[in-house]
Design a protein around this motif. Structure first.
Motif, PDB file in Angstrom:
ATOM      1  N   ARG A   1       0.904  -1.052  -0.083  1.00 38.55           N
ATOM      2  CA  ARG A   1       0.000   0.012   0.040  1.00 38.55           C
ATOM      3  C   ARG A   1       0.750   1.296   0.017  1.00 38.55           C
ATOM      4  NH1 ARG A   1      -3.599  -2.580  -2.078  1.00 38.55           N
ATOM      5  NH2 ARG A   1      -5.371  -3.266  -1.051  1.00 38.55           N
TER       6      ARG A   1
ATOM      7  N   ASP B   1       1.426   8.250   0.113  1.00 40.39           N
ATOM      8  CA  ASP B   1       2.685   8.140   0.876  1.00 40.39           C
ATOM      9  C   ASP B   1       3.884   8.031  -0.105  1.00 40.39           C
ATOM     10  OD1 ASP B   1       4.833   7.791   2.766  1.00 40.39           O
ATOM     11  OD2 ASP B   1       3.574   5.988   3.365  1.00 40.39           O
ATOM     12  N   VAL B   2       4.334   9.509  -0.235  1.00 39.05           N
ATOM     13  CA  VAL B   2       5.546   9.712  -1.488  1.00 39.05           C
ATOM     14  C   VAL B   2       6.550   8.739  -0.962  1.00 39.05           C
ATOM     15  CG1 VAL B   2       7.238  11.197  -2.324  1.00 39.05           C
ATOM     16  CG2 VAL B   2       4.647  11.833  -1.784  1.00 39.05           C
ATOM     17  N   GLU B   3       7.078   8.575   0.251  1.00 39.57           N
ATOM     18  CA  GLU B   3       8.132   8.038   0.704  1.00 39.57           C
ATOM     19  C   GLU B   3       8.014   6.239   0.378  1.00 39.57           C
ATOM     20  OE1 GLU B   3       9.552   8.671   4.879  1.00 39.57           O
ATOM     21  OE2 GLU B   3      10.185   6.923   5.133  1.00 39.57           O
ATOM     22  N   LYS B   4       6.938   5.695   0.772  1.00 39.07           N
ATOM     23  CA  LYS B   4       6.625   4.525   0.531  1.00 39.07           C
ATOM     24  C   LYS B   4       6.809   4.018  -1.170  1.00 39.07           C
ATOM     25  CE  LYS B   4       5.483   0.334   1.410  1.00 39.07           C
ATOM     26  NZ  LYS B   4       5.870  -0.597   2.296  1.00 39.07           N
TER      27      LYS B   4
ATOM     28  N   VAL C   1       8.268   5.830  -3.514  1.00 39.70           N
ATOM     29  CA  VAL C   1       9.977   5.969  -3.744  1.00 39.70           C
ATOM     30  C   VAL C   1      10.423   4.632  -3.446  1.00 39.70           C
ATOM     31  CG1 VAL C   1      12.118   7.157  -3.366  1.00 39.70           C
ATOM     32  CG2 VAL C   1      10.008   8.405  -3.564  1.00 39.70           C
ATOM     33  N   SER C   2      10.101   4.017  -2.116  1.00 39.07           N
ATOM     34  CA  SER C   2      11.023   3.038  -1.818  1.00 39.07           C
ATOM     35  C   SER C   2      10.606   1.821  -2.742  1.00 39.07           C
ATOM     36  CB  SER C   2      10.688   2.728  -0.284  1.00 39.07           C
ATOM     37  OG  SER C   2       9.517   2.119  -0.055  1.00 39.07           O
TER      38      SER C   2
ATOM     39  N   ARG D   1      10.904   1.666  -5.809  1.00 47.49           N
ATOM     40  CA  ARG D   1      11.444   1.981  -6.973  1.00 47.49           C
ATOM     41  C   ARG D   1      10.695   1.723  -8.298  1.00 47.49           C
ATOM     42  NH1 ARG D   1      16.915   0.158  -4.709  1.00 47.49           N
ATOM     43  NH2 ARG D   1      16.331  -0.135  -2.616  1.00 47.49           N
TER      44      ARG D   1
ATOM     45  N   LEU E   1      11.497  13.756  -8.139  1.00 46.59           N
ATOM     46  CA  LEU E   1      12.569  12.672  -7.718  1.00 46.59           C
ATOM     47  C   LEU E   1      12.840  11.667  -8.885  1.00 46.59           C
ATOM     48  CD1 LEU E   1      11.117  12.037  -4.446  1.00 46.59           C
ATOM     49  CD2 LEU E   1      13.052  13.183  -4.775  1.00 46.59           C
TER      50      LEU E   1
END
Lengths: 301, 340
Positions: A84, A92-95, A97-98, A100, A122
């Motif tokens: 999710r 959730d931008v961080e999620k 990006v993680s 990939r 990014l």
């Protein structure tokens, strides 16, 4: 200074070895908002930023390309197991990006512009779709099909949708007077749908007269106004997965002078099949047609 | 008048550096933890690997840490510092331990201004910041007008005026929200409760450029605040221009608070928790309290933001919810204590 060399080295390496993830071959396409986006020719790590987009990707039989989806991506059941990335309105931008991703599929109405800009800054390509009516939904299916190499499947889905819409259009053409429909999407306050929505389009196609047509997309009403409207049919969506339907219907039951109440024509419809821009809209259209004009549509399964 | 002697300066430096070490520790933790899923230990190693040459470092994690988490941690620190200092200044000026920008309605006024700015389609900066400042000045004058009979600011009158102004502000905010129907609505509601989720570096620069000069100004006036607490006559006999300093401090504080509200919404009670906590530890000397509140408030806000984004399993809760859950009970406790 050494750090700069190092960063350059990392970038070069990632370009060089990027081939494995499909980065090395990209092409430029124009998305639905007219923006030029560099997308990989064969995206393999796609993050869908809305439940409807997730559904479309699965309908195109490209679900294996998805590495993430937003909350409430509940259809088809396989989509429930995807990681999710927040809700479509609060990403959730961080999620993201993680995970990939090599491509994100965004939706114009809903995804916040700030989050999309952040993703692009990014270096993640974001392709936006803008399905504001049934025709645009077919366009969106075709566009996503093109991005994911599933053109044939997209054509097949669109053809099926068109065929089913035509069938309903033909059945409706014989009806002289459209029944008055009140479509309720919110309980407290009472919220209905204006002209510039899917639901208005679907109600009209199904041979109904949307009593709340107007410039406001989601106008609010009081009980008094609904009684004056005197709808022949009332349809309530299952915003809370159908739990509140009985109590809402019971509340309307006390107003015997509404024709829909008198004739017991208050119906429940699954909101997922009428407010998500997906191939399932046609299913929603068929259910609506059955509720609004039961006589004309008895023949259609 | 030499108000800063050597022993005081060394005390300021000691306290500040202790608090600063605490702040750095919290910031390191905040950079290391997040929804991306890598453990805290790996996160801490990733933060340090930026400063040394570590061939094993993960470029994606570096991006997440420095381009997503870093701006929000810095902004949270600036906002916490501003709000905590704002509380300290209001408590000194109004001689009321319960004064705080949020409770007095200053934040609410900025929020009304900001929402009007958003609905009129202004950009975050300078448009929304200006309307937010106008809103905060309007509520500030309203509170002062309501609570000041002649010259004396009575304790209860001030608090009650603030509560009323705050209630009025909430009503106006609800009215504005009920007028809005489009997609901006959800964003406004989330922003209202204090949201750091999509911070960009340019926002950080804007807030820093706005509030850092205010910090310096307040620090320069910290000795005057000490004297003013002794009463108007004593302060004036010691050479303090009472009226000018009061107005300068009120406007500076409202200005910096409204700047933070325009960027990240309503965050309450920070100006209550931190000054009270530090006053218990350090005493009432404002020359010491001003830097302590700035650094302590920064650390507190970074902690609250860290909790806001790591506590829930999915998504995040607004940071303002966390500060209110901690702050409101403390407010009640202080109110009870000050009455008895």
């Amino acid at each position: 200074m050494r750090k700069i060399y190092y960063i350059c080295g990392v970038i070069l390496l990632s370009i060089f070895f990027g081939g494995e993830t499909g980065y090395c071959q990209s092409r430029e396409v124009e998305d639905s908002l007219g923006r030029l986006v560099h997308v990989p020719t064969n995206p393999v790590r796609v993050v869908s930023l809305a439940p409807s987009v997730t559904e479309v990707v699965f309908a195109l039989e490209q679900g294996h390309r998805l590495t993430g989806a937003t909350r409430f991506s509940n259809y088809p059941p396989e989509a429930k197991h995807l990681p999710r990335v927040g809700s479509y309105i609060h990403l959730d931008v961080e999620k993201i990006v993680s995970l990939r991703p090599d491509l994100c599929l965004a939706i114009k109405d809903g995804n916040p512009v700030d989050a999309i800009r952040k993703l692009e800054r990014l270096g993640i390509p974001v392709y936006a779709v803008d399905p504001r009516n049934l025709k645009a939904v077919m366009g969106m299916i075709s566009d996503i099909g093109g991005l994911l190499g599933a053109e044939a499947k997209a054509d097949e889905i669109i053809e099926d949708m068109q065929e089913r819409v035509e069938k309903i259009r033909a059945a409706v053409s014989g009806i002289s007077e459209y029944p008055a429909v009140f479509f309720q999407i919110g309980v407290a306050p009472i919220v209905s749908v204006g002209t510039d929505t899917f639901l208005h389009e679907l109600i009209t196609l199904a041979g109904g007269k949307n009593m709340t047509a107007g410039p406001k997309p989601y106008p609010r009403f009081t009980v008094e106004q609904v009684i004056v409207m005197a709808p022949d049919v009332m349809i309530i969506t299952s915003m809370d997965r159908g739990k509140g339907f009985d109590s809402v219907r019971a509340r309307w039951k006390q107003w015997e002078n509404i024709p829909a109440v008198k004739n017991n024509r208050i119906y429940l419809i699954d909101s997922d099949i009428v407010d998500r821009p997906t191939p399932r809209l046609v299913e929603g259209l068929e259910v609506l047609a059955g509720y609004i004009n039961p006589d004309a549509f008895q023949a259609i399964p | 008048m030499n108000s800063f002697n050597t022993s005081l300066i060394s005390r300021i430096l000691t306290v500040s550096s202790c608090l600063f070490i605490f702040l750095l520790g919290i910031m390191l933790l905040a950079l290391s933890a997040g929804s991306a899923g890598s453990g805290i230990r790996e996160g801490i190693r990733a933060v340090f690997s930026f400063f040394v040459e570590d061939p094993a470092r993960d470029p994606i994690l570096q991006t997440i840490i420095w381009q997503i988490r870093f701006p929000r941690v810095i902004l949270a620190a600036l906002v916490g510092a501003t709000l905590s200092l704002g509380g300290l200044v209001f408590q000194a000026l109004l001689r009321n331990p319960l004064a705080e920008p949020y409770i007095l309605g200053i934040s609410g006024g900025s929020a009304i201004g900001a929402i009007i700015g958003i609905l009129m389609g202004f950009s975050r900066f300078p448009g929304v910041s200006i309307t937010a400042f106008a809103g905060s000045m309007a509520t500030l004058s309203l509170v002062l007008m309501m609570s000041s009979g002649q010259t004396v600011l009575k304790k209860d009158a001030l608090l009650l005026s603030g509560v009323m102004v705050n209630a009025f502000c909430s009503a106006v905010i609800m009215f504005l929200i009920s007028l809005t129907q489009d997609a901006r609505l959800h964003n406004i509601i989330f922003w209202l409760m204090g949201d750091f989720s999509l911070v960009e570096m340019n926002q950080v620069y804007i807030v820093a450029a706005t509030v850092l000069p205010c910090f310096v100004l307040v620090f320069c006036l910290s000795n005057s605040m000490n004297l003013m607490l002794m009463g108007k006559d004593i302060a004036q006999s010691m050479g303090v221009n009472f009226k000018l300093v009061t107005i300068a401090l009120l406007i500076t504080t409202s200005f910096m608070v409204s700047a933070t509200v325009a960027q990240c919404g309503l965050i309450g009670f920070v100006g209550l928790v931190i000054p009270h906590l530090l006053r218990l530890l350090l005493g009432a000397d404002h020359r010491l309290m001003v830097p302590a509140c700035i650094i302590g408030g920064a650390g507190y806000m970074v902690t609250c933001d860290l909790l806001a984004r790591t506590l829930p399993e999915h998504g995040e809760i607004p940071a303002g919810v966390i500060t209110a859950i901690i702050g409101a009970p403390l407010f009640i406790f202080l109110l009870k204590k000050s009455k008895s």
